[in-house]
Scaffold this motif. Structure first.
Motif, mmCIF file in Angstrom:
data_model
loop_
_atom_site.group_PDB
_atom_site.id
_atom_site.type_symbol
_atom_site.label_atom_id
_atom_site.label_comp_id
_atom_site.label_asym_id
_atom_site.label_seq_id
_atom_site.Cartn_x
_atom_site.Cartn_y
_atom_site.Cartn_z
ATOM 1 N N GLN A 44 1.462 -4.806 -0.215
ATOM 2 C CA GLN A 44 2.297 -5.628 -1.109
ATOM 3 C C GLN A 44 3.339 -4.847 -1.900
ATOM 4 O OE1 GLN A 44 -0.667 -4.476 -1.814
ATOM 5 N NE2 GLN A 44 -1.121 -4.337 -3.985
ATOM 6 N N THR B 229 -0.664 11.406 -6.795
ATOM 7 C CA THR B 229 -0.040 10.084 -6.715
ATOM 8 C C THR B 229 1.459 10.300 -6.550
ATOM 9 O OG1 THR B 229 -1.723 9.356 -8.276
ATOM 10 C CG2 THR B 229 0.111 7.851 -7.891
ATOM 11 N N ASP C 245 -2.009 9.308 -2.826
ATOM 12 C CA ASP C 245 -1.872 7.889 -3.132
ATOM 13 C C ASP C 245 -0.386 7.555 -2.963
ATOM 14 O OD1 ASP C 245 -1.316 5.472 -4.354
ATOM 15 O OD2 ASP C 245 -2.662 5.788 -6.046
ATOM 16 N N VAL D 225 0.628 4.412 -2.538
ATOM 17 C CA VAL D 225 0.633 2.947 -2.652
ATOM 18 C C VAL D 225 1.993 2.442 -3.128
ATOM 19 C CG1 VAL D 225 -0.359 0.968 -3.898
ATOM 20 C CG2 VAL D 225 -1.869 2.732 -2.954
ATOM 21 N N CYS D 226 2.591 3.149 -4.083
ATOM 22 C CA CYS D 226 3.853 2.639 -4.644
ATOM 23 C C CYS D 226 5.071 3.377 -4.092
ATOM 24 C CB CYS D 226 3.805 2.716 -6.173
ATOM 25 S SG CYS D 226 4.992 1.624 -6.947
ATOM 26 N N THR E 104 2.741 4.270 -10.750
ATOM 27 C CA THR E 104 3.290 2.948 -11.046
ATOM 28 C C THR E 104 3.230 2.586 -12.530
ATOM 29 O OG1 THR E 104 2.194 2.417 -8.976
ATOM 30 C CG2 THR E 104 3.244 0.595 -10.115
ATOM 31 N N ARG F 298 -7.433 6.631 -12.203
ATOM 32 C CA ARG F 298 -8.294 5.817 -11.327
ATOM 33 C C ARG F 298 -8.727 6.616 -10.103
ATOM 34 N NH1 ARG F 298 -7.378 0.085 -10.449
ATOM 35 N NH2 ARG F 298 -7.339 0.698 -8.287
ATOM 36 N N PHE G 3 -2.977 5.213 -12.647
ATOM 37 C CA PHE G 3 -3.510 5.262 -11.284
ATOM 38 C C PHE G 3 -4.013 6.653 -10.906
ATOM 39 C CE2 PHE G 3 -1.237 1.239 -11.193
ATOM 40 C CZ PHE G 3 -2.270 0.436 -10.742
ATOM 41 N N SER H 90 -7.318 -4.117 -0.694
ATOM 42 C CA SER H 90 -6.119 -3.708 -1.430
ATOM 43 C C SER H 90 -5.982 -2.183 -1.359
ATOM 44 C CB SER H 90 -6.254 -4.154 -2.875
ATOM 45 O OG SER H 90 -7.312 -3.425 -3.463
ATOM 46 N N GLY H 91 -4.993 -1.666 -2.055
ATOM 47 C CA GLY H 91 -4.788 -0.218 -2.086
ATOM 48 C C GLY H 91 -6.015 0.515 -2.617
ATOM 49 N N THR H 92 -6.658 -0.068 -3.614
ATOM 50 C CA THR H 92 -7.854 0.550 -4.203
ATOM 51 C C THR H 92 -8.931 0.753 -3.141
ATOM 52 O OG1 THR H 92 -7.345 -0.678 -6.212
ATOM 53 C CG2 THR H 92 -9.535 0.291 -6.087
ATOM 54 N N ALA I 127 -0.548 0.249 0.471
ATOM 55 C CA ALA I 127 -1.016 -1.142 0.446
ATOM 56 C C ALA I 127 0.120 -2.023 0.927
ATOM 57 C CB ALA I 127 -1.442 -1.530 -0.964
ATOM 58 N N VAL J 240 4.107 8.028 -6.393
ATOM 59 C CA VAL J 240 4.768 7.316 -7.500
ATOM 60 C C VAL J 240 3.684 6.730 -8.394
ATOM 61 C CG1 VAL J 240 6.156 5.321 -8.166
ATOM 62 C CG2 VAL J 240 6.906 6.772 -6.279
HETATM 63 N N1 PMP Z 1 -2.230 3.298 -6.771
HETATM 64 C C1 PMP Z 1 -1.015 2.970 -7.194
HETATM 65 C C2 PMP Z 1 -0.011 4.062 -7.400
HETATM 66 C C3 PMP Z 1 -0.704 1.631 -7.424
HETATM 67 O O1 PMP Z 1 0.519 1.284 -7.830
HETATM 68 C C4 PMP Z 1 -1.680 0.643 -7.213
HETATM 69 C C5 PMP Z 1 -1.388 -0.833 -7.458
HETATM 70 N N2 PMP Z 1 -0.556 -1.136 -8.498
HETATM 71 C C6 PMP Z 1 -2.932 1.035 -6.759
HETATM 72 C C7 PMP Z 1 -3.171 2.376 -6.546
HETATM 73 C C8 PMP Z 1 -4.011 0.038 -6.502
HETATM 74 O O2 PMP Z 1 -3.648 -0.793 -5.459
HETATM 75 P P1 PMP Z 1 -4.224 -2.299 -5.376
HETATM 76 O O3 PMP Z 1 -3.836 -2.975 -6.622
HETATM 77 O O4 PMP Z 1 -3.549 -2.842 -4.138
HETATM 78 O O5 PMP Z 1 -5.691 -2.194 -5.220
#
Ligand code: PMP
Length: 385
Positions: A188, A134, A163, A165-166, A138, A91, A88, A61-63, A186, A136
Motif C-alpha cells: 500500500q 529503515t 525495512d 516499506v516506505c 515514515t 518497532r 518504525f 501487512s509490512g509488519t 508492503a 525511509v
Molecule cells: N515500516 C515502515 C517504514 C512503515 O512505514 C510501515 C507502515 N507505515 C511499517 C513498517 C508497517 O507496515 P504495515 O503498516 O503495512 O504493517
C-alpha cells in the motif's frame, strides 16, 4: 473517502487496480490465480532490481513481512545492531527482541538518519550478525543513504536487513547491486496497491540459510515454508487474499510500466518541490536537508496542535493528512506523496494547507509558497495515466 488522501499509505489506487479488486471470487488453486501469482513474483524481482534474489510474497501487512524476516533469519542470542530514526526503527528493534535477538539500538539525532561513517564506527566497536535499518522512516520523513549503509555492512561481513516499506517502488532501490541481504515492503505504499500483501526479497545466501533451518519457531512467519509456496503456489499454507494479490499484480504492472527510473525521478522531483514550498510558506520540516525522504514529508504543526489542524483540513477541506506517531502525535503532520499522487495533488495540498493555517490565524506566506511551486511542478512528469 471523498477528497484528497495524502497519508503515508494507503494511497489512492489506479483505476486498473480498483477494477482488479472488484472481480468475483476465484479459486486460489486455479491455473488463473497461479499464473497471475507467478507473474507477480517475477515483477517483484524487477521491482527490487534483483535477478539473483528470491522473492517471497504473501498476505499480510509490512509488519508481518518484517516479523517473518527476523523470525526466519535471526536466532535467539544473535547480536544485532538496530539503527532507529523514529517509530518504525523502534518497532524493528522490538520485533527482533521478541524473537530473542540481543539488540543494541542506536537512535538518530534530530532530523537526521544515519551516515555510513556513524555505522562504520559502531561496527568497529562490536561484532554483530546483522544490522536492522529503515530506508525511509515514515514517522519523521527521514531517509538514510541506504547504498552506503549496506556497503559498510558488507565491509564488516554483517547482514543488512532493510525495512523498505516506505521506499520500494518510489525510491531508487537496487537489491543486487547494493548487496542487500533481505528487504521488505508492503503493497500500500510506493507500489500504490491496496493494503494486505507483503513483498520480500532475499539474497540467494539468505534464502539458503532459511531453507537450511529446522528450528523456525512459527508457522505463518516461517519463510522456509513460504519459499516452497513460491516454487509451487498450489501448496496450501493458508488461504491467500486473492483479490489483493491480483490487484498487486496490476499495481506492479502500472509501476513498472512507468519505468522505474522515471518513477524514482518523479518522486524525487515532486518531493523536493513540495518540501521547498512548505519551507517558503514558513513551515519547519522535521528532516534535515540531505535526509529528506522522497515519499513522505513531516513538518511541525504551528501552535503544536496537529490533531486540530488535521481534523479541520479533512472535515472542512477534504484533505486527509496524517498526524505524527507516538510521542510526536500532536507535534507533527505528515504528508504522503507517492504512488499515483502527482503534481496536481501536491499543488492542491499546499494550497489547502496554507488556507487552513490562515483560517486558524497563523500567518503563512502562501503566495510565496505557491508562486514557485507551479513552475517547479511543471517539470515533473505526470503519474501513470
Ligand atoms: N515500516 C515502515 C517504514 C512503515 O512505514 C510501515 C507502515 N507505515 C511499517 C513498517 C508497517 O507496515 P504495515 O503498516 O503495512 O504493517
Amino acid at each position: 473517502m471523498r477528497g484528497l488522501l495524502l497519508i503515508p499509505g494507503p494511497t489512492p489506487l489506479h483505476p486498473r487496480v480498483r477494477q482488479a479488486l472488484g472481480g468475483d471470487a476465484i479459486a486460489h488453486t486455479s491455473a488463473e490465480f497461479r499464473e497471475a501469482f507467478l507473474e507477480l513474483l517475477d515483477m517483484t524481482k524487477r521491482l527490487f532490481l534483483s535477478s539473483k534474489g528470491r522473492p517471497v510474497v504473501f498476505s499480510g501487512s509490512g509488519t508481518v513481512g518484517l516479523e517473518a524476516l527476523v523470525t526466519s533469519l535471526l536466532r535467539p542470542g544473535d547480536e544485532v545492531l538496530s539503527l532507529e530514526a523514529g517509530y518504525f526503527g523502534k518497532r524493528f528493534t522490538l520485533l527482533a527482541r521478541l524473537h530473542g535477538a540481543r539488540v543494541t539500538a542506536v537512535e538518530a539525532r534530530g532530523g537526521r538518519g544515519f551516515s555510513a561513517e556513524e555505522l562504520r564506527e559502531l561496527l568497529a566497536r562490536q561484532r554483530y550478525r546483522a544490522v536492522l535499518m529503515t530506508h525511509v522512516e515514515t514517522s519523521r520523513g527521514v531517509e538514510s543513504p541506504l547504498p552506503e549503509l549496506v556497503k559498510a555492512c558488507k565491509e564488516h561481513g554483517v547482514l543488512a536487513l532493510v525495512d523498505g516499506v516506505c521506499s520500494v517502488g518510489a525510491c531508487e532501490f537496487r537489491f543486487d547491486d547494493w548487496g542487500v541481504d533481505a528487504a521488505v515492503t508492503a503493497s500500500q505504499k510506493g507500489l500504490a496497491g491496496p493494503p494486505g500483501a507483503t513483498l520480500l526479497m532475499l539474497s540467494e545466501e539468505a534464502a539458503a540459510y532459511i531453507e537450511g533451518r529446522r528450528d523456525i519457531p512459527s508457522y505463518y512467519l516461517d519463510l522456509a515454508r513460504w519459499l516452497k509456496v513460491m516454487e509451487d503456489p498450489r501448496i496450501y499454507l493458508s488461504t491467500p487474499t486473492t483479490h489483493v494479490l491480483l490487484a498487486v499484480n496490476v499495481a506492479l504492472k502500472v509501476a513498472l510500466g512507468e519505468g522505474l527510473e522515471t518513477r524514482w525521478r518523479r518522486h524525487e522531483m515532486q518531493a523536493r518541490a513540495l518540501q521547498r514550498a512548505l519551507e517558503r510558506m514558513g513551515l519547519a520540516l522535521v528532516a534535515e536537508p540531505g535526509f529528506r525522504a522522497h515519499t513522505v514529508t513531516a513538518f511541525y504543526a504551528p501552535g503544536g496542535s496537529a490533531g486540530e489542524l488535521q481534523g479541520f483540513l479533512y472535515e472542512r477541506m477534504g484533505l486527509y493528512l496524517a498526524q505524527g506517531m507516538g510521542e510526536e502525535k500532536e507535534k507533527l503532520l505528515r504528508i504522503g506523496h507517492f504512488g499515483n499522487i502527482g503534481r496536481r495533488e501536491i499543488y492542491q495540498a499546499v494550497s489547502l494547507l496554507g488556507q487552513a493555517l490562515r483560517a486558524k490565524g497563523h500567518g503563512v506566506a502562501l503566495e510565496e509558497a505557491l508562486g514557485g511551486l507551479l513552475e517547479e511542478l511543471a517539470a515533473v512528469p505526470e503519474p501513470p495515466a
